[in-house]
Design a protein around this motif. Sequence first.
Motif, PDB file in Angstrom:
ATOM      1  N   ASP A  34     -42.771  67.825  38.991  1.00  0.00           N
ATOM      2  CA  ASP A  34     -42.539  66.659  39.848  1.00  0.00           C
ATOM      3  C   ASP A  34     -41.160  66.709  40.503  1.00  0.00           C
ATOM      4  O   ASP A  34     -40.227  67.330  39.983  1.00  0.00           O
ATOM      5  CB  ASP A  34     -42.599  65.378  39.012  1.00  0.00           C
ATOM      6  CG  ASP A  34     -44.008  65.032  38.543  1.00  0.00           C
ATOM      7  OD1 ASP A  34     -44.941  65.824  38.770  1.00  0.00           O
ATOM      8  OD2 ASP A  34     -44.153  63.965  37.922  1.00  0.00           O
ATOM      9  N   ASP A  35     -41.054  65.993  41.622  1.00  0.00           N
ATOM     10  CA  ASP A  35     -39.783  65.656  42.291  1.00  0.00           C
ATOM     11  C   ASP A  35     -39.198  66.766  43.161  1.00  0.00           C
ATOM     12  O   ASP A  35     -38.086  66.631  43.654  1.00  0.00           O
ATOM     13  CB  ASP A  35     -38.710  65.153  41.294  1.00  0.00           C
ATOM     14  CG  ASP A  35     -39.121  63.863  40.591  1.00  0.00           C
ATOM     15  OD1 ASP A  35     -40.187  63.320  40.911  1.00  0.00           O
ATOM     16  OD2 ASP A  35     -38.372  63.413  39.710  1.00  0.00           O
ATOM     17  N   HIS A  85     -46.446  62.912  45.698  1.00  0.00           N
ATOM     18  CA  HIS A  85     -45.632  62.135  44.747  1.00  0.00           C
ATOM     19  C   HIS A  85     -44.849  61.049  45.509  1.00  0.00           C
ATOM     20  O   HIS A  85     -43.754  60.692  45.098  1.00  0.00           O
ATOM     21  CB  HIS A  85     -44.699  63.087  43.997  1.00  0.00           C
ATOM     22  CG  HIS A  85     -44.110  62.542  42.726  1.00  0.00           C
ATOM     23  ND1 HIS A  85     -44.821  61.838  41.785  1.00  0.00           N
ATOM     24  CD2 HIS A  85     -42.837  62.613  42.236  1.00  0.00           C
ATOM     25  CE1 HIS A  85     -44.017  61.497  40.783  1.00  0.00           C
ATOM     26  NE2 HIS A  85     -42.810  61.951  41.033  1.00  0.00           N
ATOM     27  N   HIS A  89     -40.306  58.038  46.401  1.00  0.00           N
ATOM     28  CA  HIS A  89     -40.294  57.874  44.946  1.00  0.00           C
ATOM     29  C   HIS A  89     -40.033  56.438  44.472  1.00  0.00           C
ATOM     30  O   HIS A  89     -39.261  56.204  43.539  1.00  0.00           O
ATOM     31  CB  HIS A  89     -39.253  58.822  44.325  1.00  0.00           C
ATOM     32  CG  HIS A  89     -39.564  59.252  42.918  1.00  0.00           C
ATOM     33  ND1 HIS A  89     -39.221  58.486  41.815  1.00  0.00           N
ATOM     34  CD2 HIS A  89     -40.168  60.338  42.415  1.00  0.00           C
ATOM     35  CE1 HIS A  89     -39.597  59.110  40.714  1.00  0.00           C
ATOM     36  NE2 HIS A  89     -40.185  60.236  41.048  1.00  0.00           N
ATOM     37  N   PRO A 125     -44.880  57.903  40.916  1.00  0.00           N
ATOM     38  CA  PRO A 125     -43.563  58.035  40.298  1.00  0.00           C
ATOM     39  C   PRO A 125     -43.458  57.141  39.061  1.00  0.00           C
ATOM     40  O   PRO A 125     -43.907  55.991  39.097  1.00  0.00           O
ATOM     41  CB  PRO A 125     -42.609  57.561  41.400  1.00  0.00           C
ATOM     42  CG  PRO A 125     -43.344  57.828  42.674  1.00  0.00           C
ATOM     43  CD  PRO A 125     -44.791  57.594  42.351  1.00  0.00           C
TER      44      PRO A 125
HETATM   45 ZN    ZN Z   1     -41.068  61.723  39.928  1.00  0.00          ZN
END
Ligand code: ZN
Length: 224
Positions: A34-35, A85, A89, A125
Amino acid sequence: MGGYAYAGMWPGSQIFGRTLTAPGLPSELALTFDDGPNPKWTPKLLEVLARYEVKATFFLIGQFAAQNKALVREMQAAGHVLGNHTWTHPNLARTGPGRTREELARTKREIEGITGAPVRLFRPPFGGRSPWTGPIARGLGMEVVLWNAMTADWDATEAEPVAAALLKKIGKNRRAGRATNLVLHDGSHRMPEAERGASVGAVGRILAARVANVRMVTVGAWVG
Ligand SMILES: [Zn+2]
């Protein structure tokens, strides 16, 4: 935090509609990240995955995808599955339907514009959801994906304890008859320059320690 908000933040909660965590296939393991994409850490991670010939699932932050288009194309070309995602966020447990739709739709359009391939997976998120999050995601053609193995890798300075904690969770899921949907972070939503060496290092250790008879899959393989 009231009971309602709690239900929306709890990864296993089905209160706000169908979500995908991991199927009853104890031999399967999906690595998810993620991210990202992150110009420093994602390429290092791609190298580790290539060394072990493993395909992973990346949940991308839309604004970072827009800033790192060549990297996104490289991830796609390497055979990894790219998911959504959100654009910025936010915690969707505290985000109204209009902005939620915008966050999801803009990110989906961005990734699809870069790769030319449909985005079918969405991870909220923090796992945060509202009653409208699932319907909006599914309306855009995406499954809501959570996880069942996570540790605070974003705060870690060494790979070893991160890998050890996650290997323990893989074992626990297997004994419970479940696949593992493991999450690590190859970027940071607040600070793209944040250190992620422990997260990337943990991937190498998990793959080197590979539990007997484990089959590496992408989350895409679980949605048919
Ligand atoms: Zn995240």
